[in-house]
Scaffold this motif. Structure first.
Motif, PDB file in Angstrom:
ATOM      1  N   THR A 186       0.848  -1.180   0.000  1.00  0.00           N
ATOM      2  CA  THR A 186       0.000   0.000   0.000  1.00  0.00           C
ATOM      3  C   THR A 186       0.884   1.230   0.000  1.00  0.00           C
ATOM      4  OG1 THR A 186      -0.051  -0.018   2.393  1.00  0.00           O
ATOM      5  CG2 THR A 186      -1.904  -1.045   1.269  1.00  0.00           C
ATOM      6  N   LEU A 187       0.254   2.375  -0.178  1.00  0.00           N
ATOM      7  CA  LEU A 187       0.981   3.627  -0.067  1.00  0.00           C
ATOM      8  C   LEU A 187       0.886   4.080   1.378  1.00  0.00           C
ATOM      9  CD1 LEU A 187      -0.284   5.507  -3.221  1.00  0.00           C
ATOM     10  CD2 LEU A 187       2.106   5.081  -2.700  1.00  0.00           C
ATOM     11  N   ARG A 188       2.006   4.429   1.969  1.00  0.00           N
ATOM     12  CA  ARG A 188       1.927   4.981   3.318  1.00  0.00           C
ATOM     13  C   ARG A 188       1.570   6.454   3.204  1.00  0.00           C
ATOM     14  NH1 ARG A 188       5.755   8.382   4.113  1.00  0.00           N
ATOM     15  NH2 ARG A 188       7.797   8.208   3.113  1.00  0.00           N
ATOM     16  N   PRO A 189       0.925   7.015   4.234  1.00  0.00           N
ATOM     17  CA  PRO A 189       0.569   8.432   4.124  1.00  0.00           C
ATOM     18  C   PRO A 189       1.809   9.306   4.139  1.00  0.00           C
ATOM     19  CG  PRO A 189       0.016   7.580   6.277  1.00  0.00           C
ATOM     20  CD  PRO A 189       0.452   6.413   5.478  1.00  0.00           C
TER      21      PRO A 189
END
Lengths: 538, 163
Positions: free
Chosen positions: B5-8
């Motif tokens: 996933t993309l981390r914030p």
């Protein structure tokens, strides 16, 4: 080559003084025709105003010849123009990306050509482009060569051209065909058999619109009652005697036949003599047109990929078009107007093989034929829920309004009847979805009414946008957009799973995404795992 | 199985941005409500329908103003590294944008009238693609100024025409 360098200010061709009045008169033809038919006795000053307007535009057009000058220096192309507000447009020569030479019938009779110099400023509408309307045809051709072929002209020019040009030369030298041939290699040429695709291009719809517009202007400005014209009255009389279903059928058939014929004529007019060639100096040339001829030159180092586009009707008969994805060439609103057409509607296999020749790879893992990865059941469900959902919403809104607020019943009946068609389209839209990575290219395909398959050079990808609506969140899908300076500016991979989208993006732009990725060891908690993305939303 | 996933992004925007977004949205809703009120006051037919639409508008406006700015604040984040700019924005529909520093063409900072009221500024980073501007709104002025200077400096260090 050096004698072609124009260093003093030059004027456009004086023969333009002949063309301008004719052009303006042609443009004002409906009004003038109306004037002729109605005469001056019918009163009203509309036609007179039209005449005065024509006079003013003719005058301004004539003045334009005296106010416009241009020159080409070793670094810049400059155009000075404007009557009251003088303007100097300057384009650095190393920013010149395309040169478009167009001649319509009038131009051709007088041996003229219009030159349009395109720069890469595709983000600003209409900005940055230079137009010279018009030069003598030989002068225009020389200018085109001069502006785009500087790197091929030997050592003397290369010295001034500098590092970037040398880099461009190496890039284009990758394609083996350019080395072998001294000057021009033909990549494609129109075969008369392709005209059979003409009726399926629907370009005739525009003709229909133009004729309708012409007729309405004639009626309003010339005060002509079209129903009084003999043949039209007979037609209307015959039409009125039919029953309603017959009327509809007759109208549909008439429009279809007309559009098919007009489209075929349109195809012949725009694409007759079509030739796509590659010049050894690293440019692609497109020549086409029966009456109005057009020659477009695209620098290959600006080429970022190709798009195979198949409008529904064309797809039904196995046809497709090929469009260049290049910086400085805007795609959209009719690709032929943007000058980026690499192949007119032709058999799809032909479009694919031309794409291979243009991109210069081998045919086996070509980006235009490589099998695509499907987007999966969630993406299919989303197509159906969206298509049917909208339809259902219309019905739900229309039904009570029909019951209690006198809405005509055809509204919800139409929406109901459209359901099967919507479902078919949703299925087709899902079938179109697909993506893959082949060496050097990102490939994505989407669309149903116009199915497009784009092969985008990975080096041409600038950045990435990952978009996710509330509903996409629930299904774990995202829409991935590869942003680029070429063509449509951004190419979407629609409804792909987040993991697959990120895998695709990081494989296409190695290293760019890595610092922002996190690997989760917990699978299948799709909704609550969202805390990883936006911490306080869970 | 691993899921990528993309981390914030690392940084949040200024907390004052909540009030900025609230004000901006409120102005839009206010215009709508005023127009409807004028209609109700000037014409007397179908009064129940008009009033109920007005009430619905007010309820919708309140819900929007209560939810949107806070939700947005949770989502809006940004980060720069020596290689890339990374933003996260939106609320109902969310978007992540990543652009390499080497492809940056312009870095603009703007302050609209409402933003000035809250001493905020936004920063827009454009690339050669018309599809890819990265916009960070609701930054406090100091951060915005620092960000612009930093990005301009790094972008200047890279060469090429960034297409």
């Amino acid at each position: 080559m050096t004698e072609l360098l124009v260093t003093d200010w030059r004027r456009l061709s004086p023969r333009m003084l002949l063309i301008h009045p004719v052009q303006e008169v042609v443009r004002a033809a409906p009004a003038l025709l109306g004037l002729l038919i109605a005469g001056t006795s019918s009163g009203g000053h509309g036609p007179l105003w039209s005449i005065a307007g024509v006079g003013v535009t003719v005058l301004l057009g004539t003045l334009r010849y005296f106010t416009t000058t241009y020159r080409i220096t070793p670094e810049h192309v400059q155009v000075r123009k404007g009557l009251l507000q003088r303007k100097v447009l300057t384009v650095p020569r190393d920013r010149v990306r395309t040169v478009d030479v167009t001649s319509n019938v009038l131009h051709r009779v007088l041996g003229l050509a219009r030159v349009e110099v395109g720069t890469g400023r595709s983000d600003r509408k209409g900005g940055g482009d230079l137009k010279l309307d018009a030069l003598g045809a030989p002068e225009a051709a020389r200018l085109r060569v001069e502006l785009l072929h500087r790197q091929a002209a030997g050592a003397g020019v290369r010295e001034t051209a500098g590092v970037r040009e040398t880099a461009g030369l190496q890039e284009t030298a990758e394609a083996p065909a350019t080395r072998a041939d001294p000057a021009e290699t033909e990549l494609a040429a129109l075969r008369p058999a392709w005209i059979r695709f003409g009726p399926f291009t629907l370009s005739g719809l525009i003709t229909l619109g133009v004729i309708a517009g012409f007729a309405s202007r004639l009626a309003s400005e010339g005060d002509v009652d079209l129903r009084e014209v003999g043949p039209v009255r007979q037609m209307l009389g015959w039409f009125g005697s039919l029953s309603l279903p017959m009327e509809i059928a007759a109208a549909v058939i008439a429009v279809a036949v007309f559009v098919a014929i007009a489209s075929t004529f349109g195809y012949i007019l725009s694409f007759w003599g079509f030739r796509l060639t590659r010049h050894s100096s690293g440019t692609l040339h497109v020549n086409r047109g029966l009456l109005t001829t057009r020659a477009t030159t695209i620098e290959e180092r600006r080429l970022r990929g190709v798009e195979v586009s198949e409008p529904l009707l064309l797809r039904a008969v196995g046809g497709g078009r090929l469009i260049a994805v290049a910086t400085g060439l805007r795609v959209g609103q009719g690709a032929q107007r943007g000058g980026s057409m690499l192949l007119p509607p032709a058999p799809r296999a032909e479009a694919e093989s031309v794409a291979v020749r243009v991109l210069g790879g081998n045919g086996t893992d070509s980006p235009v034929t490589a099998p695509l990865t499907e987007h999966g059941p969630a993406a299919r469900r989303r197509r159906f829920t969206r298509a049917l959902g909208v339809n259902a919403l219309v019905i739900v809104v229309c039904l009570p309004l029909w019951k209690w607020a006198d809405l005509p019943s055809w509204t919800w009946i139409t929406a109901l009847a459209a359901l099967p068609a919507t479902a078919l389209m949703a299925a087709d839209r899902y079938r179109s979805l697909g993506h893959t990575l082949v060496p050097g290219y990102l490939v994505t395909r989407w669309g149903s009414l116009v199915r497009r398959r784009v092969a985008l050079e990975r080096d041409g990808i600038i950045g990435w946008n990952v978009e996710r609506s509330f509903f996409q969140r629930r299904t774990g899908l995202v829409t991935l957009t590869a942003t680029t300076a070429a063509g449509r500016q951004g190419y979407r991979v629609q409804d792909v799973t987040l993991a697959e989208g990120l895998r695709l993006a990081s494989a296409a732009s190695p290293g760019l995404l890595d610092p922002f990725l996190s690997d989760e060891d917990h699978p299948s908690r799709p909704y609550h795992d969202d805390t990883a993305i936006s911490p306080s939303l869970g | 199985m691993e899921t990528t996933t993309l981390r914030p992004p690392r940084h949040r925007v200024s907390r004052t941005a909540i009030w900025y977004w609230t004000t901006r949205a409120a102005i839009g809703w206010l215009v709508l409500i005023v127009i409807q009120s004028v209609f109700i006051l000037t014409r007397s037919d179908a009064l129940t329908l008009r009033v109920s639409i007005l009430v619905a508008t007010v309820v919708l406006a309140l819900a929007h103003l209560a939810v949107m700015p806070r939700w947005r604040y949770q989502v809006h984040r940004w980060e720069t590294t020596p290689e890339a700019v990374y933003t996260q924005s939106g609320w109902f529909k969310q978007e992540w944008r990543i652009a390499p520093i080497s492809r940056i063409q312009t870095v603009d900072s703007a302050r609209g009238p409402i933003e000035q009221l809250f001493k905020l500024a936004n920063v827009t980073v454009t690339t050669a693609s018309a599809a890819g501007p990265l916009r960070i709104s609701g930054l406090d002025r100091e951060t915005a100024g620092r960000l612009v200077d930093e990005l301009t400096a790094t972008a200047q260090a890279t060469t090429g025409d960034a297409t």
